[in-house]
Design a protein around this motif. Structure first.
Motif, PDB file in Angstrom:
ATOM      1  N   LEU A  51       0.856  -1.222  -0.176  1.00  0.00           N
ATOM      2  CA  LEU A  51       0.082   0.201   0.073  1.00  0.00           C
ATOM      3  C   LEU A  51       0.739   1.229  -0.028  1.00  0.00           C
ATOM      4  N   ALA A  52       1.931   1.143   0.756  1.00  0.00           N
ATOM      5  CA  ALA A  52       2.923   2.569   0.840  1.00  0.00           C
ATOM      6  C   ALA A  52       3.680   2.644  -0.746  1.00  0.00           C
ATOM      7  N   VAL A  53       3.569   1.875  -1.453  1.00  0.00           N
ATOM      8  CA  VAL A  53       4.147   2.025  -2.797  1.00  0.00           C
ATOM      9  C   VAL A  53       3.289   1.758  -4.105  1.00  0.00           C
ATOM     10  N   LEU A  54       2.227   1.580  -3.957  1.00  0.00           N
ATOM     11  CA  LEU A  54       1.202   1.168  -4.879  1.00  0.00           C
ATOM     12  C   LEU A  54       1.230   2.325  -6.038  1.00  0.00           C
ATOM     13  N   ASP A  55       1.189   3.530  -5.443  1.00  0.00           N
ATOM     14  CA  ASP A  55       1.289   4.535  -6.649  1.00  0.00           C
ATOM     15  C   ASP A  55       2.413   4.366  -7.605  1.00  0.00           C
ATOM     16  N   ARG A  56       3.558   4.067  -6.957  1.00  0.00           N
ATOM     17  CA  ARG A  56       4.943   3.856  -7.543  1.00  0.00           C
ATOM     18  C   ARG A  56       4.939   2.696  -8.450  1.00  0.00           C
ATOM     19  N   ILE A  57       4.342   1.444  -8.126  1.00  0.00           N
ATOM     20  CA  ILE A  57       4.205   0.270  -8.945  1.00  0.00           C
ATOM     21  C   ILE A  57       3.368   0.724 -10.100  1.00  0.00           C
ATOM     22  N   VAL A  58       2.398   1.231  -9.958  1.00  0.00           N
ATOM     23  CA  VAL A  58       1.429   1.642 -11.087  1.00  0.00           C
ATOM     24  C   VAL A  58       2.337   2.609 -12.012  1.00  0.00           C
ATOM     25  N   ARG A  59       3.086   3.694 -11.691  1.00  0.00           N
ATOM     26  CA  ARG A  59       3.810   4.545 -12.267  1.00  0.00           C
ATOM     27  C   ARG A  59       4.779   3.930 -13.125  1.00  0.00           C
ATOM     28  N   ASP A  60       5.419   2.918 -12.662  1.00  0.00           N
ATOM     29  CA  ASP A  60       6.798   2.153 -13.119  1.00  0.00           C
ATOM     30  C   ASP A  60       6.262   1.201 -14.083  1.00  0.00           C
ATOM     31  N   ALA A  61       4.847   0.600 -13.725  1.00  0.00           N
ATOM     32  CA  ALA A  61       4.401  -0.408 -14.659  1.00  0.00           C
ATOM     33  C   ALA A  61       3.894   0.401 -16.107  1.00  0.00           C
ATOM     34  N   ARG A  62       3.293   1.410 -15.735  1.00  0.00           N
ATOM     35  CA  ARG A  62       2.979   2.127 -17.156  1.00  0.00           C
ATOM     36  C   ARG A  62       4.099   2.488 -17.925  1.00  0.00           C
ATOM     37  N   ASP A  63       5.272   2.908 -17.191  1.00  0.00           N
ATOM     38  CA  ASP A  63       6.497   3.332 -18.056  1.00  0.00           C
ATOM     39  C   ASP A  63       7.064   2.006 -18.774  1.00  0.00           C
ATOM     40  N   LEU A  64       7.108   0.916 -17.899  1.00  0.00           N
ATOM     41  CA  LEU A  64       7.474  -0.420 -18.548  1.00  0.00           C
ATOM     42  C   LEU A  64       6.632  -0.902 -19.704  1.00  0.00           C
ATOM     43  N   LEU A  65       5.413  -0.788 -19.605  1.00  0.00           N
ATOM     44  CA  LEU A  65       4.500  -1.044 -20.695  1.00  0.00           C
ATOM     45  C   LEU A  65       4.880  -0.482 -21.928  1.00  0.00           C
ATOM     46  N   THR A  66       5.266   0.901 -21.838  1.00  0.00           N
ATOM     47  CA  THR A  66       5.516   1.504 -23.052  1.00  0.00           C
ATOM     48  C   THR A  66       6.769   1.100 -23.706  1.00  0.00           C
ATOM     49  N   MET A  67       7.697   0.396 -22.715  1.00  0.00           N
ATOM     50  CA  MET A  67       8.973  -0.208 -23.405  1.00  0.00           C
ATOM     51  C   MET A  67       8.831  -1.366 -23.905  1.00  0.00           C
TER      52      MET A  67
END
Length: 184
Positions: A51-67
Motif C-alpha cells: 500500500l505504501a508503494v502502490l502508486d509507484r508500482i502503477v507509475r513504473d508499470a505504465r512506463d515499462l509497458l511503453t517499453m
C-alpha cells in the motif's frame, strides 16, 4: 514481520501458469509476456509495504509497458484467513486504483510456490527469453514511501533488461510482509 526474498537466480526460467484476472479473463504467462521482458509482481491488498508503494508500482508499470515489458501482479495470500485479499476485494482494488496491468488470483498458491515468492511485494523481472534477471526491490521504500527523488531500482533494472536482455549484477532484495500461506 518483514521478510526479504533471496538474491536473483540469474537465468532461471519463468514458471508457466494460467490464472483468473480481476477483469474476468484467464491469462497465461504467454499472454502476459512482453517482447522486451516481463515483470511478475506478487502483491496483495492489505500489506502495508504494498500500500505504501502502490502508486509507484502503477507509475513504473505504465512506463515499462511503453517499453515493451509485459507486467502483471499476482495475489497468492490465503483469502479465507485474510478476507481483504479475496478475489472480490482484488477486483475492487484493480478498479479503484485503475491498475494498468492484469491482477491475477493464485487461489491454490501453486504459482507463488513455483516462483519461490516469499513476500509482498516480491518482484520477478524476466528478459524476452523469460529468464530471470531481476529479483530486487522497487526502490528504497519500506512500509513507508521513500523520498520522491529516490532511485527507481526496479524501473532502471527492467529498462536495462529491455535494452540488453541482462539485469544488473548488484540488486537489493525487496522487503515486505510474508505471503499468507494456507495451513497444511
Amino acid at each position: 514481520m518483514a521478510v526479504s526474498p533471496p538474491v536473483c537466480d540469474f537465468g532461471h526460467p519463468a514458471p508457466a501458469f494460467s490464472l483468473p484476472a480481476t477483469d474476468g479473463r484467464v491469462l497465461s504467462l504467454a499472454d502476459l509476456a512482453g517482447p522486451r521482458g516481463t515483470l511478475i509482481m506478487f502483491i496483495c491488498n492489505h500489506c502495508p509495504y504494498v500500500l505504501a508503494v502502490l502508486d509507484r508500482i502503477v507509475r513504473d508499470a505504465r512506463d515499462l509497458l511503453t517499453m515493451g515489458v509485459g507486467v502483471a501482479a499476482i495475489c497468492s495470500n490465503d483469502a479465507e484467513a485474510y478476507p481483504a485479499d479475496s478475489f472480490e476485494r482484488m477486483q475492487d482494488l484493480a478498479r479503484s486504483r485503475a491498475l494498468p496491468f492484469p491482477y491475477l488470483h493464485d487461489a491454490d498458491q501453486s504459482v507463488a510456490r513455483a516462483y519461490g515468492a516469499v513476500c509482498t511485494p516480491d518482484f520477478f523481472g524476466f528478459n524476452a527469453r523469460l529468464e530471470l534477471q531481476y529479483r530486487g526491490r522497487l526502490d528504497a521504500s519500506g512500509s513507508r514511501p521513500a523520498p520522491e527523488d529516490a532511485p527507481r531500482d526496479l524501473f532502471e533494472a527492467m529498462r536495462l533488461v529491455a535494452r540488453t536482455g541482462a539485469g544488473p549484477a548488484e540488486q537489493i532484495p525487496s522487503m515486505g510482509c510474508s505471503i499468507k500461506w494456507k495451513a497444511a
